[in-house]
Design a protein around this motif. Structure first.
Motif, PDB file in Angstrom:
ATOM      1  N   GLY A 171      38.643  -5.291-112.784  1.00  0.00           N
ATOM      2  CA  GLY A 171      39.837  -4.708-112.156  1.00  0.00           C
ATOM      3  C   GLY A 171      40.446  -5.650-111.139  1.00  0.00           C
ATOM      4  N   VAL A 172      39.602  -6.215-110.278  1.00  0.00           N
ATOM      5  CA  VAL A 172      40.083  -7.161-109.263  1.00  0.00           C
ATOM      6  C   VAL A 172      40.532  -8.446-109.933  1.00  0.00           C
ATOM      7  N   ALA A 173      39.712  -8.925-110.856  1.00  0.00           N
ATOM      8  CA  ALA A 173      40.000 -10.213-111.493  1.00  0.00           C
ATOM      9  C   ALA A 173      41.326 -10.151-112.243  1.00  0.00           C
ATOM     10  N   ASN A 174      41.592  -9.039-112.915  1.00  0.00           N
ATOM     11  CA  ASN A 174      42.865  -8.907-113.626  1.00  0.00           C
ATOM     12  C   ASN A 174      44.043  -8.892-112.657  1.00  0.00           C
ATOM     13  N   TYR A 175      43.831  -8.266-111.496  1.00  0.00           N
ATOM     14  CA  TYR A 175      44.895  -8.270-110.474  1.00  0.00           C
ATOM     15  C   TYR A 175      45.219  -9.716-110.076  1.00  0.00           C
ATOM     16  N   ILE A 176      44.161 -10.502-109.811  1.00  0.00           N
ATOM     17  CA  ILE A 176      44.365 -11.893-109.383  1.00  0.00           C
ATOM     18  C   ILE A 176      45.024 -12.706-110.490  1.00  0.00           C
ATOM     19  N   ALA A 177      44.496 -12.568-111.702  1.00  0.00           N
ATOM     20  CA  ALA A 177      44.977 -13.398-112.810  1.00  0.00           C
ATOM     21  C   ALA A 177      46.460 -13.141-113.082  1.00  0.00           C
ATOM     22  N   ALA A 178      46.902 -11.890-112.901  1.00  0.00           N
ATOM     23  CA  ALA A 178      48.304 -11.560-113.172  1.00  0.00           C
ATOM     24  C   ALA A 178      49.243 -12.236-112.175  1.00  0.00           C
ATOM     25  N   LEU A 179      48.700 -12.726-111.062  1.00  0.00           N
ATOM     26  CA  LEU A 179      49.550 -13.368-110.057  1.00  0.00           C
ATOM     27  C   LEU A 179      49.778 -14.851-110.341  1.00  0.00           C
ATOM     28  N   GLN A 180      49.096 -15.379-111.367  1.00  0.00           N
ATOM     29  CA  GLN A 180      49.362 -16.790-111.684  1.00  0.00           C
ATOM     30  C   GLN A 180      50.701 -16.921-112.402  1.00  0.00           C
ATOM     31  N   ASN A 181      51.495 -17.879-111.968  1.00  0.00           N
ATOM     32  CA  ASN A 181      52.745 -18.203-112.634  1.00  0.00           C
ATOM     33  C   ASN A 181      52.393 -19.057-113.856  1.00  0.00           C
ATOM     34  N   ARG A 182      52.580 -18.499-115.038  1.00  0.00           N
ATOM     35  CA  ARG A 182      52.116 -19.168-116.257  1.00  0.00           C
ATOM     36  C   ARG A 182      53.015 -20.339-116.667  1.00  0.00           C
ATOM     37  N   ASP A 183      54.141 -20.478-115.997  1.00  0.00           N
ATOM     38  CA  ASP A 183      54.996 -21.644-116.284  1.00  0.00           C
ATOM     39  C   ASP A 183      54.578 -22.850-115.450  1.00  0.00           C
ATOM     40  N   THR A 184      54.215 -22.592-114.178  1.00  0.00           N
ATOM     41  CA  THR A 184      53.932 -23.717-113.285  1.00  0.00           C
ATOM     42  C   THR A 184      52.464 -23.850-112.927  1.00  0.00           C
ATOM     43  N   GLY A 185      51.688 -22.756-113.013  1.00  0.00           N
ATOM     44  CA  GLY A 185      50.274 -22.817-112.676  1.00  0.00           C
ATOM     45  C   GLY A 185      49.932 -22.330-111.289  1.00  0.00           C
ATOM     46  N   THR A 186      50.948 -22.210-110.403  1.00  0.00           N
ATOM     47  CA  THR A 186      50.631 -21.759-109.055  1.00  0.00           C
ATOM     48  C   THR A 186      50.493 -20.232-109.016  1.00  0.00           C
TER      49      THR A 186
END
Lengths: 411, 338
Positions: B130-145
């Motif tokens: 649950g936490v990990a999915n929250y974090i992963a969704a915050l990555q900008n998949r175009d730039t990586g940040t």
């Protein structure tokens, strides 16, 4: 919790009963206000009255990020869609994640996506009428919010949430208003950030904000064009201003603008060569006229210029077509400049440090070992460095090992 | 600050009072932080509560008193800060943010309670996921940040906290680590340092964030060690303390950001460790505990933990060893990451 520069009283202060009572009252008022906002939001009361409540709280505590988020929700789920010029997709976005309405959004700003306004009496205005600033337009809401923020930002210029919220508001303008109006708002931001940087010329947030504002004003969306020339001029002005030589932020910005500047000027090779010469003159003159060569900001900019000669990564920055002979020619000249600079500044460690580094660079670029006189010079400069800068003696030990790699006898 | 050593004390330590690390006052100071509800300041800093707990708990671990805060209360409080989306807010009822989410994970790891998160955690997939999915969704998949939260502010601090939290949960594969590394490389400046985003000025805090992220990604090989080491070593000023950027004032918190960065690139010996140690010790309140930004200023838990962590990096004998990447006890990082 993280206090900076607040003096500790000599004796711990004991609060009187009256002071204690007063503090309890203030705590109660603060917490009541917080509770009231939460209750109103839970009831989805996205009204101007609740917006005012958040203003009151945020003026007291601008670090309370959740309340800034409340304010965003008040605007996008309530006030923007109720505003008389509601020509935005705000109603449509009610069921989507707020992320969709931030700067990464692809929601078009044109009125063609307009949905039914919340208020059936609402009529759509053309972009021109929005500028007249009738009460309750999206523009009014955004302008009022930007104005509300300004004094708080002057008071808390290092609060991340404030800068962040301000940018969000401006991106809302991009999405919800005609481009000319949005452009007008961003243009005012450039003036504002200029003022902030006069107040604190090193404010990290201010410089970052300036880069963002300029990028927006240059963007296609706002029908902009390059501002490299005026921004470059701005750095020149700051550098020549009060304590400018020590303003690493300005030097840094300058270093980032140069490649684009030369590209836009379509500078040919002689022009680029002249440009590099002029930049060297600027930094050397600055070292001589200001605090003389003790300001490290200037030395890092000097390092940047030297990198364009000595480091393959930096070659393309100013003079990409220099032959290796030309690079060596510039390097040799700079070594002479540095040696001259020692005269009267024998206690300036930066000069010795630079002399050693670039003497080593020269031998590498000429693909040869250090010559006898160079070795002697380096040993002598290293001895001076060790004397002048004892804080970094570990670094000088490593430097000595490097020099030994070049067959320098122990110093 | 006056030298307050009296004849009775000098013999016991051989050091003036102000140059001795006081342990017990620091422990008491941190324990007292949650009992200050009658101060307005307590309520005005609620947006930092979970970070504050991480700072306090880490400090206690370094001081060799890991049990000085009640364990079950700590766990219950952390879990009460979780939002339905899996992220953690700064306090109950506060919006989820990556900064507090990372603190939550760090605290749960320190009190060895990831199993409680596994049982009670919210968010998509529940538990750790649950936490990990929250974090992963915050990555900008175009730039990586990474963004800090749903509103989209991006900053290399968030990239670091994202990788920090995910690595402690052993769920790094949910994000594009290579792209994140490329993004960091695009933030590199001519001085060897890094900023908040491409084009931004080098800043010691961001340099720590970028190096620690590269360290977690096992990609410190992309760093220009020599240039960065020189720039970082020039952060030390005559008073012994470190500043965050050229020609700024020294501040105890940079004892951590700069010294940990130097440690990660193997150049901690490029500054004067004993002078830095003395500077940090002078920033202590030897009677009431806590460490301030500079001598004579008000103490707070933020400067307390980063002062202690700096001393630990410098090998202070009375402190637990700190991990330069995670700012947590090394022993615990070794237990979790092997």
């Amino acid at each position: 919790m993280a206090s900076h520069g607040v003096a500790r009283p000599a004796i711990s202060v004991v609060r009187t009963d009256e002071q204690l009572h007063e503090e309890q009252q203030r705590i109660q008022e603060y917490r009541d206000l917080e509770e009231l906002i939460r209750a109103k939001i839970a009831e989805e009361q996205y009204t101007v009255e609740v917006l005012d409540l958040t203003s009151k709280l945020l003026k007291e505590n601008p670090e309370y990020y959740t309340i800034w988020n409340v304010r965003r929700r008040l605007l996008i789920y309530g006030l923007f869609s109720k505003s008389s010029d509601s020509s935005s997709p705000s109603k449509a976005s009610q069921n989507t994640s707020p992320t969709d309405t931030t700067q990464t959004s692809s929601i078009p700003s044109s009125a063609s996506t307009s949905t039914i306004p919340a208020d059936s009496n609402t009529i759509q205005h053309d972009p021109i009428s929005q500028t007249r600033g009738k009460t309750g337009t999206t523009l009014d809401l955004i302008s009022a919010d930007l104005e509300f923020l300004f004094p708080i930002m002057m008071k808390f210029p290092k609060c991340y949430w404030l800068w962040n919220y301000r940018l969000w508001l401006l991106h809302q303008a991009n999405e919800r208003l005609d481009w000319q109006i949005a452009r007008g708002l961003w243009t005012r931001e450039l003036v504002l950030v200029g003022k902030m940087l006069v107040k604190d010329s090193r404010n990290f947030h201010g410089w970052g904000y300036r880069r963002t504002v300029v990028a927006q004003l240059e963007s296609q969306k706002l029908h902009g064009s390059s501002m490299v020339e005026s921004e470059f001029e701005y750095t020149t002005k700051v550098i020549h201003g009060d304590k400018g030589l020590s303003n690493f932020s300005a030097w840094h910005r300058r270093s980032k603008l140069i490649p684009k500047l030369l590209e836009e000027r379509q500078a040919d090779d002689p022009t680029r060569r002249q440009f590099l010469d002029d930049e060297f003159d600027l930094i050397i003159a600055a070292m001589y006229t200001d605090s003389y060569p003790y300001a490290q900001s200037a030395w890092f900019y000097y390092q940047f210029l030297m990198t364009t000669l000595t480091d393959p990564v930096g070659h393309a920055t100013i003079t990409p077509n220099f032959t290796s002979e030309e690079r060596i020619e510039f390097l040799v000249r700079q070594l002479e400049v540095l040696k001259d600079m020692l005269d009267g500044a024998e206690d300036c460690k930066w000069i010795y440090d630079a002399l050693i580094e670039y003497t080593l660079c020269l031998s590498r670029m000429e693909e040869r070992q250090l010559q006898i006189d160079e070795k002697d010079d380096c040993s002598q400069w290293l001895t001076e460095l060790r004397k002048l800068d004892t804080l970094r003696s570990g670094r000088w030990v490593d430097l000595e090992l490097d020099l030994r790699g070049n067959n320098i006898p122990g110093v | 600050m006056s030298l307050v050593s009296g004849p009775g004390r000098a013999g016991t330590t051989g050091l003036p009072e102000e140059l001795r690390l006081v342990i017990e006052p620091h422990v008491k100071y941190i324990q007292s932080l949650d009992s200050r509800r009658d101060e307005l300041e307590y309520w005005l800093t609620e947006h930092l509560r979970l970070n504050g707990l991480y700072w306090g708990l880490t400090a206690l671990h370094l001081l060799g008193r890991p049990d000085a805060l009640p364990r079950q209360e700590t766990i219950d409080f952390v879990l009460s800060c979780q939002s339905d989306n899996g992220g953690f807010g700064a306090a109950p009822g506060h919006d989820a943010h990556l900064l507090s989410t990372c603190s939550a994970i760090q605290i749960l790891v320190m009190v060895n309670a990831i199993d409680e998160l596994e049982k009670k955690g919210k968010g998509e997939g529940g538990g750790k996921m649950g936490v990990a999915n929250y974090i992963a969704a915050l990555q900008n998949r175009d730039t990586g940040t990474f963004a800090g939260d749903e509103w989209g502010e991006e900053d290399t601090r968030f990239l670091y906290t994202g990788l920090n939290g995910l690595s402690l949960l052993h769920l790094m594969d949910l994000v594009d680590v290579d792209l994140a590394v490329q993004y960091i490389m695009s933030c590199a400046n001519f001085d060897g340092g890094y900023g908040v985003s491409p084009g931004a000025e080098s800043h010691s805090g961001q340099i720590f964030a970028c190096l620690a992220a590269l360290s977690i990604a096992k990609r410190l090989d992309v760093v220009n060690v020599d240039k960065l080491g020189r720039w970082l070593s020039e952060r030390q000023v005559e008073a012994g303390g470190l500043n965050g950027r050229p020609e700024k004032l020294e501040d105890v918190c940079y004892s951590w950001w700069v010294a940990s960065s130097l440690t990660m690139i193997g150049k901690l010996h490029w500054i004067d460790g004993s002078k830095l140690t003395q500077f940090i010790l002078k920033c202590q309140d030897p009677e009431n505990g806590g460490i301030a930004d500079r001598p004579g200023d008000m103490v707070d838990v933020f400067h307390t933990v980063f002062g202690l962590a700096g001393l630990s990096l410098l090998g202070h004998p009375d402190l637990e060893e700190v991990d330069a990447t995670y700012c947590m006890p090394k022993r615990i990082i070794e237990r979790v990451l092997g």
